[in-house]
Scaffold this motif. Structure first.
Motif, PDB file in Angstrom:
ATOM      1  N   THR A  57      34.772  -4.758 -10.494  1.00 19.43           N
ATOM      2  CA  THR A  57      35.348  -6.189 -10.351  1.00 19.43           C
ATOM      3  C   THR A  57      36.187  -6.247  -9.013  1.00 19.43           C
ATOM      4  OG1 THR A  57      37.544  -5.963 -11.174  1.00 19.43           O
ATOM      5  CG2 THR A  57      35.557  -6.102 -12.875  1.00 19.43           C
ATOM      6  N   PRO A  58      36.142  -7.654  -8.139  1.00 17.19           N
ATOM      7  CA  PRO A  58      36.690  -7.648  -7.197  1.00 17.19           C
ATOM      8  C   PRO A  58      38.179  -7.267  -7.152  1.00 17.19           C
ATOM      9  CG  PRO A  58      35.574  -9.552  -7.496  1.00 17.19           C
ATOM     10  CD  PRO A  58      35.466  -8.896  -8.801  1.00 17.19           C
ATOM     11  N   ALA A  59      38.936  -7.350  -8.440  1.00 15.91           N
ATOM     12  CA  ALA A  59      40.337  -6.642  -8.539  1.00 15.91           C
ATOM     13  C   ALA A  59      40.122  -5.306  -8.548  1.00 15.91           C
ATOM     14  CB  ALA A  59      40.868  -7.197 -10.032  1.00 15.91           C
ATOM     15  N   GLU A  60      39.342  -4.581  -9.280  1.00 15.08           N
ATOM     16  CA  GLU A  60      39.264  -3.393  -9.020  1.00 15.08           C
ATOM     17  C   GLU A  60      39.043  -2.893  -7.570  1.00 15.08           C
ATOM     18  OE1 GLU A  60      37.593  -2.123 -13.483  1.00 15.08           O
ATOM     19  OE2 GLU A  60      36.042  -2.762 -11.769  1.00 15.08           O
ATOM     20  N   ALA A  61      38.311  -3.496  -6.950  1.00 12.83           N
ATOM     21  CA  ALA A  61      37.965  -3.231  -5.418  1.00 12.83           C
ATOM     22  C   ALA A  61      39.227  -3.070  -4.682  1.00 12.83           C
ATOM     23  CB  ALA A  61      36.834  -4.121  -5.001  1.00 12.83           C
ATOM     24  N   GLU A  62      40.107  -4.118  -5.001  1.00 10.51           N
ATOM     25  CA  GLU A  62      41.306  -4.056  -4.228  1.00 10.51           C
ATOM     26  C   GLU A  62      42.040  -2.860  -3.944  1.00 10.51           C
ATOM     27  OE1 GLU A  62      43.601  -7.604  -5.092  1.00 10.51           O
ATOM     28  OE2 GLU A  62      41.792  -8.947  -4.528  1.00 10.51           O
ATOM     29  N   VAL A  63      41.958  -2.156  -5.275  1.00  7.13           N
ATOM     30  CA  VAL A  63      42.737  -0.644  -5.237  1.00  7.13           C
ATOM     31  C   VAL A  63      42.055   0.438  -5.447  1.00  7.13           C
ATOM     32  CG1 VAL A  63      44.825  -1.912  -6.363  1.00  7.13           C
ATOM     33  CG2 VAL A  63      42.732  -1.180  -7.828  1.00  7.13           C
ATOM     34  N   ARG A  82      34.018   6.786   7.317  1.00  2.84           N
ATOM     35  CA  ARG A  82      35.423   6.838   6.835  1.00  2.84           C
ATOM     36  C   ARG A  82      36.349   6.359   7.980  1.00  2.84           C
ATOM     37  NH1 ARG A  82      37.868   8.602   2.504  1.00  2.84           N
ATOM     38  NH2 ARG A  82      36.123   9.558   1.599  1.00  2.84           N
ATOM     39  N   ARG A  83      37.212   5.576   7.718  1.00  3.16           N
ATOM     40  CA  ARG A  83      38.132   4.885   8.569  1.00  3.16           C
ATOM     41  C   ARG A  83      39.042   6.169   8.741  1.00  3.16           C
ATOM     42  NH1 ARG A  83      38.918  -0.369   9.445  1.00  3.16           N
ATOM     43  NH2 ARG A  83      37.570  -1.710   8.296  1.00  3.16           N
ATOM     44  N   THR A  84      39.486   6.424  10.240  1.00  3.43           N
ATOM     45  CA  THR A  84      40.393   7.433  10.272  1.00  3.43           C
ATOM     46  C   THR A  84      41.453   6.563  11.328  1.00  3.43           C
ATOM     47  OG1 THR A  84      39.239   8.281  12.304  1.00  3.43           O
ATOM     48  CG2 THR A  84      38.926   9.468  10.051  1.00  3.43           C
ATOM     49  N   ARG A  85      42.583   7.012  11.214  1.00  2.00           N
ATOM     50  CA  ARG A  85      43.601   6.254  11.943  1.00  2.00           C
ATOM     51  C   ARG A  85      44.357   7.280  12.802  1.00  2.00           C
ATOM     52  NH1 ARG A  85      42.382   1.305  12.526  1.00  2.00           N
ATOM     53  NH2 ARG A  85      41.461   0.320  10.388  1.00  2.00           N
ATOM     54  N   ASN A 103      38.095   2.334   1.620  1.00  5.68           N
ATOM     55  CA  ASN A 103      38.210   2.494   3.134  1.00  5.68           C
ATOM     56  C   ASN A 103      36.548   3.098   3.768  1.00  5.68           C
ATOM     57  OD1 ASN A 103      40.690   1.544   3.844  1.00  5.68           O
ATOM     58  ND2 ASN A 103      41.491   3.787   3.658  1.00  5.68           N
ATOM     59  N   ILE A 104      35.651   3.355   2.923  1.00  6.90           N
ATOM     60  CA  ILE A 104      34.472   3.831   3.051  1.00  6.90           C
ATOM     61  C   ILE A 104      33.526   2.644   3.735  1.00  6.90           C
ATOM     62  CG2 ILE A 104      32.387   5.217   2.408  1.00  6.90           C
ATOM     63  CD1 ILE A 104      34.753   7.012   2.230  1.00  6.90           C
ATOM     64  N   MET A 105      33.175   2.859   4.945  1.00  6.24           N
ATOM     65  CA  MET A 105      32.533   1.760   5.775  1.00  6.24           C
ATOM     66  C   MET A 105      31.105   2.253   5.451  1.00  6.24           C
ATOM     67  SD  MET A 105      34.754   0.251   8.504  1.00  6.24           S
ATOM     68  CE  MET A 105      33.590  -0.896   8.883  1.00  6.24           C
ATOM     69  N   THR A 106      30.022   0.949   5.474  1.00  7.31           N
ATOM     70  CA  THR A 106      28.578   1.627   5.076  1.00  7.31           C
ATOM     71  C   THR A 106      27.780   0.999   6.547  1.00  7.31           C
ATOM     72  OG1 THR A 106      28.190  -0.471   4.243  1.00  7.31           O
ATOM     73  CG2 THR A 106      28.543   1.274   2.833  1.00  7.31           C
ATOM     74  N   ARG A 107      28.584   0.438   7.356  1.00  8.62           N
ATOM     75  CA  ARG A 107      28.055   0.138   8.639  1.00  8.62           C
ATOM     76  C   ARG A 107      29.145  -0.314   9.612  1.00  8.62           C
ATOM     77  NH1 ARG A 107      24.373  -5.138   9.179  1.00  8.62           N
ATOM     78  NH2 ARG A 107      23.686  -4.556   7.127  1.00  8.62           N
ATOM     79  N   ALA A 108      29.017   0.270  10.985  1.00  8.61           N
ATOM     80  CA  ALA A 108      30.117   0.100  11.931  1.00  8.61           C
ATOM     81  C   ALA A 108      29.595   0.149  13.354  1.00  8.61           C
ATOM     82  CB  ALA A 108      31.111   1.184  11.892  1.00  8.61           C
ATOM     83  N   ILE A 154      31.921 -16.203   4.829  1.00 13.62           N
ATOM     84  CA  ILE A 154      30.514 -15.955   5.356  1.00 13.62           C
ATOM     85  C   ILE A 154      30.039 -14.772   5.610  1.00 13.62           C
ATOM     86  CG2 ILE A 154      29.291 -17.077   7.398  1.00 13.62           C
ATOM     87  CD1 ILE A 154      30.762 -19.330   7.944  1.00 13.62           C
ATOM     88  N   THR A 155      30.730 -14.033   5.929  1.00 14.49           N
ATOM     89  CA  THR A 155      30.115 -12.550   6.011  1.00 14.49           C
ATOM     90  C   THR A 155      30.343 -11.721   5.081  1.00 14.49           C
ATOM     91  OG1 THR A 155      32.431 -11.956   7.007  1.00 14.49           O
ATOM     92  CG2 THR A 155      30.839 -12.556   8.839  1.00 14.49           C
ATOM     93  N   TYR A 156      29.720 -10.719   5.034  1.00 16.44           N
ATOM     94  CA  TYR A 156      29.785  -9.389   3.868  1.00 16.44           C
ATOM     95  C   TYR A 156      30.365  -8.493   4.416  1.00 16.44           C
ATOM     96  CZ  TYR A 156      25.325 -12.251   2.250  1.00 16.44           C
ATOM     97  OH  TYR A 156      24.808 -13.250   1.708  1.00 16.44           O
ATOM     98  N   ASP A 157      31.260  -7.961   3.652  1.00 17.00           N
ATOM     99  CA  ASP A 157      31.949  -6.649   4.054  1.00 17.00           C
ATOM    100  C   ASP A 157      31.287  -5.533   3.843  1.00 17.00           C
ATOM    101  OD1 ASP A 157      34.109  -8.105   4.100  1.00 17.00           O
ATOM    102  OD2 ASP A 157      35.153  -7.649   2.462  1.00 17.00           O
ATOM    103  N   HIS A 158      30.729  -4.814   5.081  1.00 12.04           N
ATOM    104  CA  HIS A 158      30.026  -3.567   5.050  1.00 12.04           C
ATOM    105  C   HIS A 158      30.939  -2.540   4.706  1.00 12.04           C
ATOM    106  CE1 HIS A 158      27.430  -5.863   8.163  1.00 12.04           C
ATOM    107  NE2 HIS A 158      26.985  -5.993   6.930  1.00 12.04           N
ATOM    108  N   ASN A 159      31.340  -2.477   3.416  1.00 11.50           N
ATOM    109  CA  ASN A 159      31.899  -1.212   2.533  1.00 11.50           C
ATOM    110  C   ASN A 159      31.555  -0.857   1.460  1.00 11.50           C
ATOM    111  OD1 ASN A 159      33.787  -2.667   0.995  1.00 11.50           O
ATOM    112  ND2 ASN A 159      34.995  -3.003   2.606  1.00 11.50           N
TER     113      ASN A 159
END
Ligand code: MG
Length: 460
Positions: free
Chosen positions: A167-173, A320-323, A178-183, A150-155
């Motif tokens: 493509t979705p397959a290319e997106a996986e790798v 950018r996600r930082t851990r 990890n770049i988010m557009t909304r947080a 249901i939700t859209y990924d904000h990345n």
């Protein structure tokens, strides 16, 4: 009337050192947040977000979709304010996805007369499921055995997929996945996506952090949701499967079943703080009842922000996600590298400078500190003139002097030179030919046995 039954599980995964995910079970509100930020900031952000969401929603009076959005905005402000007040928390943020059983508004019941899509052919007209989302945690619904996100990924990569650029397959790798557009919490205000679903007994909702879909395909997620009737078991098994398949991120899953209210009354839900422990559940299991599924799915998007159709990776707002675990590892690595470099440098300097040799400077026998020829740019330095010339040593000693006769100390160097002169004088007294290559047969200067007294020290 319908009710919700939920089970949840969370795990740090197999790579991260701490769990920055948080979740909330506060019937009729359920949420997952995935924090980001250095040190412990990610954990703070996600915990703060679900706490503020729960408090805001509980205080808003009758539960409505609008009150859920307001609570999400309050959660954003709470994280933002905390980051502003604590410099070490600057830049922290979190995703937030939540679902709540809410009262239907008159506009919703009128099927979109305000221009938004309405609910059609739904369950009880006075109840709906409101869903809010910010970030790239997800909410799926399993309706009539079919899984739908249901939700859209904000990345960034999700937007690139939406734009047809990858493509979705290319997106996986994709390296920028990890770049988010909304947080939540990185700006004082944030747009909140809102979706409204009919409250259909038999539907099963799944809220999860990105650690789940990163490891498991949607098809496999669907199969697990179909296989385990108990939401606690479904949540636990999904998390375990994600761990088995890599566990590269924290994994949090909340499974929420919509059930008919004629089921036995549930135990009170707990406002669950995030726990690195694995499993929390609020209510007894309630199996999905396919017989009750006789209505079509309808989605009312009241205040949604669909994925942007244009976007630049460099525009403001990208996060950018930082851990913290990653940051600690990087700092440790850099520190270790610096120690190794310094130690290696010190070792080289020691090796290059901790010895002496007796050599020649023109016709003069001299003492150098260092190694003949130098070491990695560290040239030897002239330490002493001995007042002995090549004419005062046996010709047989000259090759060693030309190449540099290494000795362990300055005293040993002077001793070596004294021995050279003594050998020359002995040969002279014995009447042996002993002149060096200069042809001078008698010394012009005698070596001083105590070089420290008469020799010339050259700055090293
Ligand atoms: Mg994550």
């Amino acid at each position: 009337m319908v009710a919700l039954r939920a089970g949840s599980a969370t795990d740090v995964g197999r790579v991260r050192s701490n769990n920055q995910d948080s979740f909330l079970l506060a019937d009729p509100l359920y949420a997952v947040a995935d924090g980001m930020g250095g040190a412990a900031a990610g954990e703070v952000a996600s915990a703060l977000a679900v706490e503020a969401l729960g408090n805001g929603f509980a205080r808003s009076g009758p539960p409505t979709a609008e009150s859920l959005v307001s609570a999400a905005r309050a959660a954003n402000r709470a994280v933002w304010d905390e980051a502003e007040a604590n410099p070490e928390m600057r830049g922290m943020g979190t995703t937030l996805v939540a679902v709540a059983l809410v009262d239907a508004t008159a506009d919703d019941a009128d099927e979109g007369d305000d221009g938004n899509a309405g609910t059609a052919g739904t369950g009880p007209a006075d109840q709906q499921l409101a869903i809010i989302n910010v970030g790239d945690s997800r909410l799926y619904v399993l309706h009539r055995d079919q899984l739908r996100q249901i939700t859209y990924d904000h990345n960034l990569v999700a937007e690139m997929v939406a734009e047809g650029r990858i493509t979705p397959a290319e997106a996986e790798v994709h390296p920028r996945r990890n770049i988010m557009t909304r947080a939540l919490g990185v700006e004082p205000e944030v747009p909140v996506d809102l979706f409204v679903e009919a409250a259909r007994p038999g539907d099963r909702y799944l809220l999860c952090s990105d650690g789940l879909p990163r490891e498991i395909s949607d098809d496999l997620i669907a199969s697990y949701l179909r296989r385990y009737a108990d939401p606690r078991e479904a949540a636990r098994e999904l998390v375990e499967e994600a761990k088995r398949r890599g566990g590269n991120d924290n994994i949090t899953v909340v499974v929420v079943d919509v059930v008919d209210d004629s089921a036995p009354p549930p135990a009170p839900e707990a406002l669950a703080a995030p726990s690195p422990a694995d499993l929390t559940t609020a209510l007894p299991a309630s199996p999905v009842s396919p017989a009750e599924i006789d209505r079509t799915t309808a989605v009312a998007v009241v205040d949604a922000f669909p994925p942007p159709r244009t976007g630049s990776p460099t525009r403001p707002g990208l996060v950018r996600r930082t851990r913290s675990a990653l940051t600690v590892r990087v700092v440790m690595f850099v520190l270790l590298l610096a120690i190794i470099v310094v130690a290696a440098g010190a070792g080289i300097v020691w090796y290059a400078r901790a010895t002496y040799y007796v050599g020649l400077d023109g016709d003069q026998v001299v003492v150098y500190q260092g190694r003949p020829g130098g070491v990695l740019g560290l040239d030897p330095t002239l330490r002493e003139y001995t007042h002995v010339t090549t004419a005062q040593v046996l010709s047989s000693a000259l090759p060693a002097l030309r190449s540099g006769q290494e000795v362990s100390s300055l005293a040993a160097a002077n001793s070596y030179v004294a021995n050279l002169v003594a050998a020359y004088q002995t040969a002279q007294q014995a009447g042996q030919p002993a002149a060096g290559p200069t042809g001078v047969s008698s010394p012009t200067t005698s070596v001083n046995p105590s070089p420290n007294r008469s020799s010339t020290t050259v700055a090293s």
